[in-house]
Design an enzyme around this catalytic site. Sequence first.
Site, PDB file in Angstrom:
ATOM      1  N   SER A  70      -3.093  -7.476   3.301  1.00 36.58           N
ATOM      2  CA  SER A  70      -3.306  -7.338   4.740  1.00 36.58           C
ATOM      3  C   SER A  70      -3.599  -8.698   5.377  1.00 36.58           C
ATOM      4  CB  SER A  70      -4.453  -6.363   5.013  1.00 36.58           C
ATOM      5  OG  SER A  70      -4.116  -5.073   4.566  1.00 36.58           O
ATOM      6  N   HIS A 122       0.838  -1.200   0.000  1.00 36.03           N
ATOM      7  CA  HIS A 122       0.000   0.000   0.000  1.00 36.03           C
ATOM      8  C   HIS A 122       0.874   1.251   0.000  1.00 36.03           C
ATOM      9  CE1 HIS A 122      -3.097  -2.582   2.318  1.00 36.03           C
ATOM     10  NE2 HIS A 122      -3.584  -2.409   1.101  1.00 36.03           N
ATOM     11  N   LYS A 161     -17.955  -5.993   6.763  1.00 39.49           N
ATOM     12  CA  LYS A 161     -16.644  -6.503   7.185  1.00 39.49           C
ATOM     13  C   LYS A 161     -16.289  -5.967   8.566  1.00 39.49           C
ATOM     14  CE  LYS A 161     -14.396  -7.051   2.693  1.00 39.49           C
ATOM     15  NZ  LYS A 161     -13.238  -6.664   1.894  1.00 39.49           N
ATOM     16  N   ARG A 178      -2.237  -6.069  -7.967  1.00 36.53           N
ATOM     17  CA  ARG A 178      -1.160  -7.013  -7.658  1.00 36.53           C
ATOM     18  C   ARG A 178      -1.010  -8.065  -8.739  1.00 36.53           C
ATOM     19  NH1 ARG A 178      -3.437  -8.305  -1.830  1.00 36.53           N
ATOM     20  NH2 ARG A 178      -5.209  -8.386  -3.204  1.00 36.53           N
TER      21      ARG A 178
END
Length: 164
Positions: free
Chosen positions: A128, A17, A41, A90
């Site tokens: 993460s 990040h 979430k 990514r």
Amino acid sequence: MKTAIYPGSFDPITLGHLNIIKRAALCFDKLIVCVMVNSQKHGLFTPEERVELIRKVVSQLPNVEVDCASVLLAEYARRRRARVIVKGLRAVSDFESEVQMAMVNRKLNPNVDTIFMPSHEKYTYLSSTVVKEMVRYGAELSDFLPREIIEDVKQKMQGSGREL
């Protein structure tokens, strides 16, 4: 002034990040790193804690602001008068869902465009979720997290009741 938004959950912010933040900050007059709140979430850190962790990490970047929002990204961009959303990619697998979200954002706010920045190759595996797993197993974190927050993440994992 050219303002861009880099949205995400950042639970916690990783070196991947941070790499995107630093690169995007060079491209825009102002970059808003925005912790987007998803009511579905429940992260390790509260949105407010994530904002504070990010602020620690980006304190040396004068054109980077950190914020939190619980509205749709397209609406947040409208409110902040941002014309660009920055998204990190990514892998090819990220591309399909990110393009779909970019089209939805553009439909909701025709004044906003999405720019995709590929991750630096040394961070393509990093997320993460991977970081939290590494903390759980006591791995060395300097290749995953900004040094300023390593202890914060370890302490939060220990206090969360999750296995370490």
